[in-house]
Design an enzyme around this catalytic site. Structure first.
Site, PDB file in Angstrom:
ATOM      1  N   GLY A   1       0.778  -1.240   0.000  1.00 58.45           N
ATOM      2  CA  GLY A   1       0.000   0.000   0.000  1.00 58.45           C
ATOM      3  C   GLY A   1       0.799   1.274   0.000  1.00 58.45           C
TER       4      GLY A   1
ATOM      5  N   GLU B   1       4.575  -6.036   1.775  1.00 59.52           N
ATOM      6  CA  GLU B   1       4.072  -6.643   0.522  1.00 59.52           C
ATOM      7  C   GLU B   1       3.738  -5.566  -0.500  1.00 59.52           C
ATOM      8  OE1 GLU B   1       0.513  -8.360   1.994  1.00 59.52           O
ATOM      9  OE2 GLU B   1       1.523  -9.852   3.218  1.00 59.52           O
ATOM     10  N   PRO B   2       4.698  -4.790  -0.941  1.00 56.08           N
ATOM     11  CA  PRO B   2       4.372  -3.728  -1.897  1.00 56.08           C
ATOM     12  C   PRO B   2       4.147  -4.258  -3.305  1.00 56.08           C
ATOM     13  CG  PRO B   2       6.720  -3.740  -1.422  1.00 56.08           C
ATOM     14  CD  PRO B   2       6.121  -4.814  -0.568  1.00 56.08           C
ATOM     15  N   GLY B   3       3.119  -3.754  -3.942  1.00 51.51           N
ATOM     16  CA  GLY B   3       2.881  -4.045  -5.354  1.00 51.51           C
ATOM     17  C   GLY B   3       3.203  -2.798  -6.169  1.00 51.51           C
TER      18      GLY B   3
ATOM     19  N   ARG C   1      -8.091   1.419 -14.490  1.00 54.11           N
ATOM     20  CA  ARG C   1      -7.962   2.225 -13.268  1.00 54.11           C
ATOM     21  C   ARG C   1      -8.689   3.577 -13.312  1.00 54.11           C
ATOM     22  NH1 ARG C   1      -4.047   3.788 -10.962  1.00 54.11           N
ATOM     23  NH2 ARG C   1      -4.603   3.071  -8.898  1.00 54.11           N
TER      24      ARG C   1
ATOM     25  N   TYR D   1     -11.419   3.405 -10.444  1.00 53.09           N
ATOM     26  CA  TYR D   1     -11.008   4.052  -9.177  1.00 53.09           C
ATOM     27  C   TYR D   1     -10.868   5.562  -9.319  1.00 53.09           C
ATOM     28  CZ  TYR D   1      -9.101  -0.722  -8.751  1.00 53.09           C
ATOM     29  OH  TYR D   1      -8.912  -2.083  -8.756  1.00 53.09           O
TER      30      TYR D   1
ATOM     31  N   CYS E   1     -17.410   0.124 -26.451  1.00 52.63           N
ATOM     32  CA  CYS E   1     -18.795   0.542 -26.668  1.00 52.63           C
ATOM     33  C   CYS E   1     -19.464   1.106 -25.421  1.00 52.63           C
ATOM     34  CB  CYS E   1     -19.586  -0.651 -27.155  1.00 52.63           C
ATOM     35  SG  CYS E   1     -19.694  -1.889 -25.847  1.00 52.63           S
ATOM     36  N   GLU E   2     -18.684   1.602 -24.490  1.00 52.42           N
ATOM     37  CA  GLU E   2     -19.274   2.363 -23.389  1.00 52.42           C
ATOM     38  C   GLU E   2     -18.266   3.377 -22.915  1.00 52.42           C
ATOM     39  OE1 GLU E   2     -19.798   0.196 -19.587  1.00 52.42           O
ATOM     40  OE2 GLU E   2     -19.481  -1.599 -20.788  1.00 52.42           O
TER      41      GLU E   2
ATOM     42  N   TYR F   1      -1.371  -3.185 -11.931  1.00 52.16           N
ATOM     43  CA  TYR F   1      -2.814  -3.313 -12.139  1.00 52.16           C
ATOM     44  C   TYR F   1      -3.256  -2.740 -13.490  1.00 52.16           C
ATOM     45  CZ  TYR F   1      -2.154  -3.915  -7.126  1.00 52.16           C
ATOM     46  OH  TYR F   1      -1.686  -4.316  -5.909  1.00 52.16           O
TER      47      TYR F   1
HETATM   48  N1  LLP Z   1      -0.948  -7.171   0.210  1.00 54.55           N
HETATM   49  C1  LLP Z   1      -2.255  -7.467   0.138  1.00 54.55           C
HETATM   50  C2  LLP Z   1      -2.804  -8.446   1.053  1.00 54.55           C
HETATM   51  C3  LLP Z   1      -3.063  -6.832  -0.815  1.00 54.55           C
HETATM   52  O1  LLP Z   1      -4.355  -7.115  -0.873  1.00 54.55           O
HETATM   53  C4  LLP Z   1      -2.482  -5.897  -1.710  1.00 54.55           C
HETATM   54  C5  LLP Z   1      -3.299  -5.241  -2.730  1.00 54.55           C
HETATM   55  C6  LLP Z   1      -1.106  -5.628  -1.610  1.00 54.55           C
HETATM   56  C7  LLP Z   1      -0.374  -6.282  -0.632  1.00 54.55           C
HETATM   57  C8  LLP Z   1      -0.399  -4.674  -2.528  1.00 54.55           C
HETATM   58  O2  LLP Z   1      -0.913  -3.373  -2.465  1.00 54.55           O
HETATM   59  P1  LLP Z   1      -0.155  -2.196  -3.242  1.00 54.55           P
HETATM   60  O3  LLP Z   1       1.230  -2.069  -2.639  1.00 54.55           O
HETATM   61  O4  LLP Z   1      -0.065  -2.587  -4.666  1.00 54.55           O
HETATM   62  O5  LLP Z   1      -0.970  -0.986  -3.040  1.00 54.55           O
HETATM   63  N2  LLP Z   1      -6.248  -2.696  -8.355  1.00 54.55           N
HETATM   64  C9  LLP Z   1      -6.105  -1.599  -7.415  1.00 54.55           C
HETATM   65  C10 LLP Z   1      -5.262  -1.968  -6.229  1.00 54.55           C
HETATM   66  C11 LLP Z   1      -5.817  -3.164  -5.497  1.00 54.55           C
HETATM   67  C12 LLP Z   1      -4.919  -3.628  -4.428  1.00 54.55           C
HETATM   68  C13 LLP Z   1      -5.366  -4.966  -3.911  1.00 54.55           C
HETATM   69  N3  LLP Z   1      -4.530  -5.471  -2.887  1.00 54.55           N
HETATM   70  C14 LLP Z   1      -5.543  -0.386  -8.149  1.00 54.55           C
HETATM   71  O6  LLP Z   1      -5.283  -0.473  -9.348  1.00 54.55           O
HETATM   72  O7  LLP Z   1      -5.400   0.689  -7.546  1.00 54.55           O
END
Ligand code: LLP
Length: 404
Positions: free
Chosen positions: A222, A263-265, A302, A306, A332-333, A360
């Site tokens: 996050g 757990e960064p994405g 996104r 969002y 188409c939307e 994402y």
């Molecule tokens: N750990 C857990 C348990 C999670 O559910 C998530 C994201 C992460 C780590 C990684 O979060 P991040 O660092 O990427 O913010 N599709 C949405 C984001 C959904 C995130 C879902 N869980 C978007 O495009 O903003």
């Protein structure tokens, strides 16, 4: 080498591979990981890339090669990471709302697991007792994150076991002698305020007293990254200092060592990615000039899902006169990418690059309107590779069964 790809580089890749195309820069992922390594003491922390953001196998292999571990949100992701070469102990499976059979599968694969419901915890205890360590995913009842749809820790959220149910958790742990080795909280996505993580730390500090075999405190992902020009992300240096102090506080209070897990994405892969599209049509209507590109929310959901802001640049005409455009797609939307956005003058045929498209982006793409998902190109150390081919009609029909 610069970690951002230039307009010129993006343009030449788009010309070579066609559009729409996702482009990923591996060196940017390395740079982001290095920031985390610098901020968090390696002796007391571990970083797991939340691969739900982007599971291209080459990205997984790159992440593994730089020493980063990996977090999964389905057992299929677990299989993909193992296929990419991750050793099971470097894989974490943070589940939510899943059938117990997926947990059994994860245990059979030997990966780390976080459980997020009392019912699965009970089944886990009944089957494994003390024989396999497991973490508990908690819901901290904290509202945080960039949008309600990506906030996961608040008191109405489905994620984790609510902390007010700690007595039920402890009853199960004691009834089955479950080996609880970790506590987990993921509060949401795009959390700029470091204090949110510190509130979670306070919860861990209190609850740790109940779990004598605890080894890790998982604060989830996050971290916010900048999406707009001049925007600031989470202060990772400050977070690192505070987390180090927290782990020190834990050590003095409990007389043993703990690890902080993350757990960064987005932090790792958002800025590494670009979606390059081509302008099909310009359309002027009362007060609005539409630039319609050969993409849509089927490729990058996104903005529509969002209200997310993605920086856009006209990489075919960077020095053009500034004008305002509403950038839309071709499905188409309503699939608006940006409303009334200032861009360098756009002509039909120009290439528009969307930034922060690594996390994402492709991962949430679909074949809506029977459109092909884009090709994926990887740039690493100055070399360019096709890392995922564009869909074909065969892909669209692959799972269809002709019964009539
Ligand atoms: N750990 C857990 C348990 C999670 O559910 C998530 C994201 C992460 C780590 C990684 O979060 P991040 O660092 O990427 O913010 N599709 C949405 C984001 C959904 C995130 C879902 N869980 C978007 O495009 O903003």
């Amino acid at each position: 080498m610069s970690s951002s790809l230039t307009a010129e580089q993006l343009r030449s890749i788009a010309v070579e591979y066609g559009t729409p195309v996702y482009i990923y820069h591996a060196n940017k992922i390395t740079e982001q990981y290095e920031k985390l390594k610098k901020a968090f003491a390696p002796s007391s922390s571990r970083v797991f890339y939340a691969c739900k953001a982007l599971t291209n196998i080459n990205i997984l292999r790159h992440v593994r090669s730089i020493g980063c571990d990996v977090d999964c949100s389905s057992v299929n992701e677990v299989h993909m990471t193992l296929k990419a070469g991750f050793e099971p102990q470097r894989v974490l499976y943070t589940s939510n709302g899943i059938a117990f059979s997926e947990i059994e599968e994860a245990v059979a694969l030997g990966v780390n697991v976080n459980i997020d419901s009392l019912s699965n915890l009970e089944k886990f205890g009944a089957k494994y007792g003390h024989s396999y360590p497991v973490g508990i995913r908690l819901r901290p009842n904290i509202m945080a994150g960039g949008h309600l749809k990506i906030s996961t820790g608040h008191a109405q959220s489905k994620f984790g076991i609510p902390i007010e149910q700690i007595d039920e958790i402890l009853a199960l742990v004691s009834r089955y002698n479950i080996f609880i080795n970790g506590l987990h909280v993921h509060t949401g996505s795009e959390i700029k305020d470091v204090e949110v993580f510190m509130k979670v730390a306070d919860i861990f500090f209190e609850l740790a007293a109940h779990f004598p075999e605890l080894q890790f405190l998982d604060m989830g992902g996050g971290f916010k990254v900048p999406y707009k020009e001049n925007e600031e992300g989470t202060d990772i240096g400050l977070l690192g200092e505070k987390v180090t102090a927290f782990i020190g506080r834990m050590r003095s209070a409990y007389n043993r060592d703990f690890q902080a897990w993350f757990e960064p994405g987005k932090f790792l892969v958002s800025e590494c990615g670009y979606l390059v599209t081509q302008v099909n049509v310009l359309k002027q209507s009362a007060g609005t000039l539409f630039a319609g590109v050969n993409s849509g929310f089927n490729h990058l959901i996104r903005p529509m899902f969002y209200e997310a802001y993605h920086r856009i640049e006209n990489i075919s005409n960077p020095a053009g006169e500034k004008k305002h455009y509403t950038v839309t797609g071709n499905i188409c939307e309503t699939d608006t990418f940006a409303w009334d956005r200032e861009l360098s003058e756009v002509r039909e045929g120009d290439l528009l690059a969307f930034y922060n498209a690594g996390a994402y982006g492709y991962e949430m793409a679909s074949n809506y309107n029977a459109r092909y998902r884009p090709a994926q190109v990887l740039v690493k150390d100055g070399r360019t590779y096709l890392a995922g081919r564009r869909d074909t009609m065969e892909d669209l029909l692959r799972n269809q069964v002709e019964v009539l």
